[in-house]
Design a protein around this motif. Structure first.
Motif, PDB file in Angstrom:
ATOM      1  N   MET A 124     -12.618  16.192 -10.383  1.00 41.53           N
ATOM      2  CA  MET A 124     -12.587  15.142 -11.132  1.00 41.53           C
ATOM      3  C   MET A 124     -12.164  15.500 -12.666  1.00 41.53           C
ATOM      4  O   MET A 124     -11.494  14.927 -13.194  1.00 41.53           O
ATOM      5  CB  MET A 124     -13.899  14.645 -11.293  1.00 41.53           C
ATOM      6  N   THR A 144     -17.830   9.454 -16.914  1.00 43.92           N
ATOM      7  CA  THR A 144     -17.517   9.024 -15.401  1.00 43.92           C
ATOM      8  C   THR A 144     -18.929   9.595 -14.660  1.00 43.92           C
ATOM      9  O   THR A 144     -19.306   8.954 -13.913  1.00 43.92           O
ATOM     10  CB  THR A 144     -16.357  10.060 -14.956  1.00 43.92           C
ATOM     11  N   ILE A 148     -21.427   7.258 -12.459  1.00 46.49           N
ATOM     12  CA  ILE A 148     -21.785   7.727 -11.078  1.00 46.49           C
ATOM     13  C   ILE A 148     -23.548   7.700 -11.160  1.00 46.49           C
ATOM     14  O   ILE A 148     -23.979   7.075 -10.259  1.00 46.49           O
ATOM     15  CB  ILE A 148     -21.052   9.152 -10.903  1.00 46.49           C
ATOM     16  N   PHE A 304     -14.662   9.774  -7.382  1.00 44.98           N
ATOM     17  CA  PHE A 304     -15.702   9.365  -7.780  1.00 44.98           C
ATOM     18  C   PHE A 304     -16.908   8.734  -6.476  1.00 44.98           C
ATOM     19  O   PHE A 304     -17.983   9.094  -6.463  1.00 44.98           O
ATOM     20  CB  PHE A 304     -15.300   7.886  -8.551  1.00 44.98           C
TER      21      PHE A 304
END
Length: 418
Positions: A124, A144, A148, A304
């Motif tokens: 990622m 990010t 999550i 993700f």
């Protein structure tokens, strides 16, 4: 909605009427398979598919399609065992091999699972480098991971399933579009559906593609989702079947979209991409900015959902090992989701990938998966356990084929030490 599902799942019966009405009935219930699908539609599968396409062109197209079928098949066998017994796969394995051996087996599975999550964090971070530039990548990465954590920790099981379903659908659409963008050769597509004699190198890639999409451990993860959805009864088998058909189809579209980027774009240029991130970097001069963006956007979504989905399923396994709660939706169990997400954060911030250790643990995972799928294929094919729901011959055959690929992967690991 949940109560309606619980009332109606006791009898699977397609309504009379047209195809649309039947599809609406099916779509109202599907979803648990999206949890497994969201972890399978990740960088590991992407890397195997891009290698297959970039190294061998269209020749391994049949293996990609077979991997989608196997992905649904192995999960269905695990869910079927749960539906017939009312127990998840962890409980079933413990009954067969004992508590100590079962605990050792699943500790290895869980350690490997978290090492994969660690590597997903690194991937990622690399994707954020490509998308936002190195200066902004660190901030974008942390944001990010926090997103999550919020979405998966703060959500109920039903909301997580809905999120996973949406993300799987979006990724399938992205890579479906990608198929048209790379414009594969129709004649070579047809030829690629016919298995040919293949070399040892091709055999290794085929084992990687199918072994990555249909490990025996997938049966465990899907059984948790089935149990959470209260589909742990024979009357739910119809819903389980269609749940897997829908999401195995999405997984196949995802895999094909990535494979064809390698076969139609990289292979003719003589570029052999060993990972999905390498492929993303190599595509731009060949496929243009838009083609690269489509590929990276789909891959970003895959990572993700993989981090969130694997962290969630890992919390269920921890609950089985340590008996934290009888209900996987309990807040005490949901807190365990944060363990996986924090591990992924460290994976990205450290810049490491833990690949040398991961390879060894993945070998042990193959052994664990072989044990699991062997026991489950036997149980679901056995009249004493399954009764009137005993596997049809083709389901048993599929289980044996999956067993064969898991055995091959196990042997290649053991052979390294001989």
């Amino acid at each position: 909605m949940a109560n309606a599902q619980q009332r109606n799942v006791d009898e699977f019966q397609l309504p009379k009427g047209g195809l649309i009405k039947k599809l609406m009935y099916i779509m109202a219930f599907i979803g648990p398979a999206s949890m497994l699908c969201s972890t399978s539609m990740g960088p590991g599968t992407a890397s195997s598919c891009i290698q297959a396409g970039s190294m061998f062109g269209y020749d391994l197209l049949w293996a990609i399609v077979l991997s989608g079928i196997m992905c649904g098949g192995v999960a269905y066998i695990g869910a079927k065992a749960t539906a017939l017994s009312g127990k998840d796969v962890f409980e079933l394995i413990r009954e067969r091999i004992g508590n100590v051996a079962c605990s050792i087996l699943f500790v290895v599975v869980l350690i490997t699972w978290y090492m994969v999550i660690y590597s997903q964090g690194s991937i990622m971070r690399h994707l954020n480098d490509i998308m936002f530039g190195e200066q902004a990548a660190a901030v974008a990465y942390v944001v990010t991971i926090l997103l999550i954590a919020y979405l998966y920790y703060a959500s109920t099981n039903n909301r997580i399933i809905k999120m996973a379903s949406i993300m799987c659908t979006v990724m399938a659409i992205i890579f479906f579009i990608n198929v048209f963008y790379v414009r594969p050769n129709i004649g070579q597509l047809i030829g690629g559906m016919v298995p040919k004699r293949f070399s040892l190198d091709e055999a290794i890639i085929i084992a990687g593609v199918i072994g990555g999409s249909a490990p025996g451990t997938s049966a465990l993860w899907y059984s948790y989702s089935v149990k959470n959805q209260q589909w742990d009864k024979p009357s739910a088998l119809g819903f389980i079947k269609w749940d897997q058909i829908v999401f195995a189809a999405m997984f196949t579209i995802f895999s094909l979209g990535i494979f064809l980027s390698g076969a139609a774009v990289l292979f003719p240029a003589g570029i052999k991409a060993m990972s999905a991130v390498e492929a993303a970097k190599a595509l731009e001069p060949l496929a243009g900015v838009l083609g690269t963006y489509i590929f990276i956007a789909g891959l970003w979504g895959a990572v993700f959902t993989t981090i969130g989905g694997m962290s969630t399923l890992g919390s269920y396994c921890l609950n089985s090992l340590f008996h934290i709660s009888k209900d996987n939706s309990d807040v005490k169990v949901r807190r365990l989701i944060l363990i996986g997400i924090v591990i992924s954060l460290f994976g990205g911030m450290s810049g490491g990938n833990a690949m040398s250790l991961l390879v060894n643990f993945l070998g042990l995972l193959n052994i664990g998966g072989l044990v699991i799928i062997t026991i489950l294929t036997y149980l679901t094919s056995n009249s004493k356990f399954s009764g009137q729901y005993k596997n049809k011959w083709y389901t048993t055959l599929m289980g044996l084929i999956i067993l064969g690929f898991n055995a091959y992967s196990t042997w290649t690991y053991i052979a390294r030490f001989l």
